[in-house]
Design a protein around this motif. Structure first.
Motif, PDB file in Angstrom:
ATOM      1  N   ARG A 176      19.298  69.589  59.489  1.00  0.00           N
ATOM      2  CA  ARG A 176      17.934  69.080  59.327  1.00  0.00           C
ATOM      3  C   ARG A 176      17.656  69.027  57.837  1.00  0.00           C
ATOM      4  N   ARG A 177      16.512  68.562  57.447  1.00  0.00           N
ATOM      5  CA  ARG A 177      16.156  68.552  56.019  1.00  0.00           C
ATOM      6  C   ARG A 177      16.237  69.971  55.477  1.00  0.00           C
ATOM      7  N   ASN A 178      16.957  70.136  54.387  1.00  0.00           N
ATOM      8  CA  ASN A 178      17.158  71.447  53.747  1.00  0.00           C
ATOM      9  C   ASN A 178      17.828  72.468  54.656  1.00  0.00           C
ATOM     10  N   GLY A 179      18.498  72.003  55.686  1.00  0.00           N
ATOM     11  CA  GLY A 179      19.161  72.905  56.633  1.00  0.00           C
ATOM     12  C   GLY A 179      20.594  73.204  56.240  1.00  0.00           C
ATOM     13  N   THR A 180      21.386  73.554  57.230  1.00  0.00           N
ATOM     14  CA  THR A 180      22.801  73.848  57.025  1.00  0.00           C
ATOM     15  C   THR A 180      23.527  72.572  56.640  1.00  0.00           C
ATOM     16  N   LEU A 181      24.432  72.666  55.658  1.00  0.00           N
ATOM     17  CA  LEU A 181      25.163  71.512  55.155  1.00  0.00           C
ATOM     18  C   LEU A 181      26.658  71.653  55.417  1.00  0.00           C
ATOM     19  N   TYR A 182      27.307  70.508  55.589  1.00  0.00           N
ATOM     20  CA  TYR A 182      28.767  70.454  55.726  1.00  0.00           C
ATOM     21  C   TYR A 182      29.263  69.278  54.901  1.00  0.00           C
ATOM     22  N   THR A 183      30.260  69.513  54.067  1.00  0.00           N
ATOM     23  CA  THR A 183      30.865  68.462  53.258  1.00  0.00           C
ATOM     24  C   THR A 183      32.271  68.193  53.755  1.00  0.00           C
ATOM     25  N   GLY A 184      32.632  66.925  53.887  1.00  0.00           N
ATOM     26  CA  GLY A 184      33.958  66.557  54.349  1.00  0.00           C
ATOM     27  C   GLY A 184      34.422  65.254  53.727  1.00  0.00           C
ATOM     28  N   SER A 185      35.633  64.850  54.080  1.00  0.00           N
ATOM     29  CA  SER A 185      36.156  63.552  53.644  1.00  0.00           C
ATOM     30  C   SER A 185      36.926  62.934  54.810  1.00  0.00           C
ATOM     31  N   THR A 186      36.986  61.605  54.817  1.00  0.00           N
ATOM     32  CA  THR A 186      37.603  60.890  55.934  1.00  0.00           C
ATOM     33  C   THR A 186      37.898  59.450  55.543  1.00  0.00           C
ATOM     34  N   ASP A 187      38.720  58.789  56.341  1.00  0.00           N
ATOM     35  CA  ASP A 187      38.924  57.349  56.155  1.00  0.00           C
ATOM     36  C   ASP A 187      38.216  56.567  57.262  1.00  0.00           C
ATOM     37  N   THR A 188      37.562  57.266  58.170  1.00  0.00           N
ATOM     38  CA  THR A 188      36.811  56.615  59.249  1.00  0.00           C
ATOM     39  C   THR A 188      35.434  57.273  59.347  1.00  0.00           C
ATOM     40  N   LYS A 238      23.750  70.325  45.571  1.00  0.00           N
ATOM     41  CA  LYS A 238      24.005  69.503  46.766  1.00  0.00           C
ATOM     42  C   LYS A 238      22.713  68.859  47.270  1.00  0.00           C
ATOM     43  N   LEU A 239      21.631  69.621  47.277  1.00  0.00           N
ATOM     44  CA  LEU A 239      20.351  69.085  47.726  1.00  0.00           C
ATOM     45  C   LEU A 239      19.895  67.949  46.817  1.00  0.00           C
ATOM     46  N   ARG A 240      20.079  68.109  45.520  1.00  0.00           N
ATOM     47  CA  ARG A 240      19.715  67.046  44.573  1.00  0.00           C
ATOM     48  C   ARG A 240      20.560  65.796  44.798  1.00  0.00           C
ATOM     49  N   LEU A 241      21.857  65.979  45.053  1.00  0.00           N
ATOM     50  CA  LEU A 241      22.743  64.845  45.312  1.00  0.00           C
ATOM     51  C   LEU A 241      22.258  64.062  46.529  1.00  0.00           C
ATOM     52  N   ILE A 242      21.926  64.779  47.591  1.00  0.00           N
ATOM     53  CA  ILE A 242      21.426  64.134  48.807  1.00  0.00           C
ATOM     54  C   ILE A 242      20.135  63.384  48.518  1.00  0.00           C
ATOM     55  N   GLU A 243      19.206  64.039  47.832  1.00  0.00           N
ATOM     56  CA  GLU A 243      17.892  63.438  47.623  1.00  0.00           C
ATOM     57  C   GLU A 243      17.923  62.259  46.660  1.00  0.00           C
ATOM     58  N   GLU A 244      18.938  62.184  45.792  1.00  0.00           N
ATOM     59  CA  GLU A 244      19.070  61.004  44.928  1.00  0.00           C
ATOM     60  C   GLU A 244      19.372  59.756  45.753  1.00  0.00           C
ATOM     61  N   PRO A 281      16.197  60.326  49.790  1.00  0.00           N
ATOM     62  CA  PRO A 281      15.079  61.254  49.612  1.00  0.00           C
ATOM     63  C   PRO A 281      14.359  61.621  50.908  1.00  0.00           C
ATOM     64  N   GLY A 282      14.420  60.773  51.915  1.00  0.00           N
ATOM     65  CA  GLY A 282      13.771  61.067  53.189  1.00  0.00           C
ATOM     66  C   GLY A 282      14.657  61.802  54.177  1.00  0.00           C
ATOM     67  N   TRP A 283      15.895  62.098  53.772  1.00  0.00           N
ATOM     68  CA  TRP A 283      16.870  62.774  54.642  1.00  0.00           C
ATOM     69  C   TRP A 283      17.033  62.017  55.966  1.00  0.00           C
ATOM     70  N   HIS A 284      17.055  60.694  55.896  1.00  0.00           N
ATOM     71  CA  HIS A 284      17.255  59.882  57.097  1.00  0.00           C
ATOM     72  C   HIS A 284      18.699  60.009  57.568  1.00  0.00           C
ATOM     73  N   ASP A 285      18.906  59.790  58.859  1.00  0.00           N
ATOM     74  CA  ASP A 285      20.258  59.806  59.409  1.00  0.00           C
ATOM     75  C   ASP A 285      20.913  58.474  59.064  1.00  0.00           C
ATOM     76  N   LEU A 286      21.843  58.506  58.125  1.00  0.00           N
ATOM     77  CA  LEU A 286      22.484  57.281  57.646  1.00  0.00           C
ATOM     78  C   LEU A 286      23.479  56.709  58.642  1.00  0.00           C
ATOM     79  N   PHE A 287      23.813  57.459  59.663  1.00  0.00           N
ATOM     80  CA  PHE A 287      24.745  56.967  60.689  1.00  0.00           C
ATOM     81  C   PHE A 287      24.232  55.664  61.291  1.00  0.00           C
ATOM     82  N   GLU A 288      22.943  55.601  61.505  1.00  0.00           N
ATOM     83  CA  GLU A 288      22.325  54.418  62.131  1.00  0.00           C
ATOM     84  C   GLU A 288      22.470  53.165  61.258  1.00  0.00           C
ATOM     85  N   ARG A 289      22.708  53.344  59.977  1.00  0.00           N
ATOM     86  CA  ARG A 289      22.790  52.219  59.039  1.00  0.00           C
ATOM     87  C   ARG A 289      24.229  51.796  58.739  1.00  0.00           C
TER      88      ARG A 289
END
Length: 97
Positions: A11-23, A76-82, A85-93
């Motif tokens: 959620r916004r400001n919640g638990t974070l996970y960083t990963g990498s992928t080709d898909t 990490k929070l600053r990177l996300i908000e740059e 900023p609305g912490w929208h779920d980018l999956f939908e886009r």
């Protein structure tokens, strides 16, 4: 082919996970559907794609993932908000490659 570094959140400001992928779509879908029930992301409900970055090489994406994982939480929070900023779920886009 593109490679990605990404951050998922519970959620916004919640638990974070960083990963990498080709898909990115497929990997984000795995997190969202808790495909691996015992995983960190499933356990903590980390299902929202809040940040990602494309790279030309797998090595570039992995290097960036490792760099971000060493960062403190505030960075990490600053990177996300740059980017999101609305912490929208980018999956939908996301559009299929």
């Amino acid at each position: 082919m593109a490679f990605y570094t990404y951050i998922m959140a519970s959620r916004r400001n919640g638990t974070l996970y960083t990963g990498s992928t080709d898909t990115l779509i497929g990997r984000a879908w795995q997190h969202r559907t808790r495909m691996r029930p015992g995983s960190f992301t499933a356990k903590y409900g980390v299902v929202i794609l809040v940040w990602f970055e494309a790279h030309e090489t797998r090595e570039g994406a992995i290097q960036r993932e490792r760099q971000i994982k060493k960062w403190n939480r505030l960075w990490k929070l600053r990177l996300i908000e740059e980017m999101n900023p609305g912490w929208h779920d980018l999956f939908e886009r996301l559009e299929p490659d």
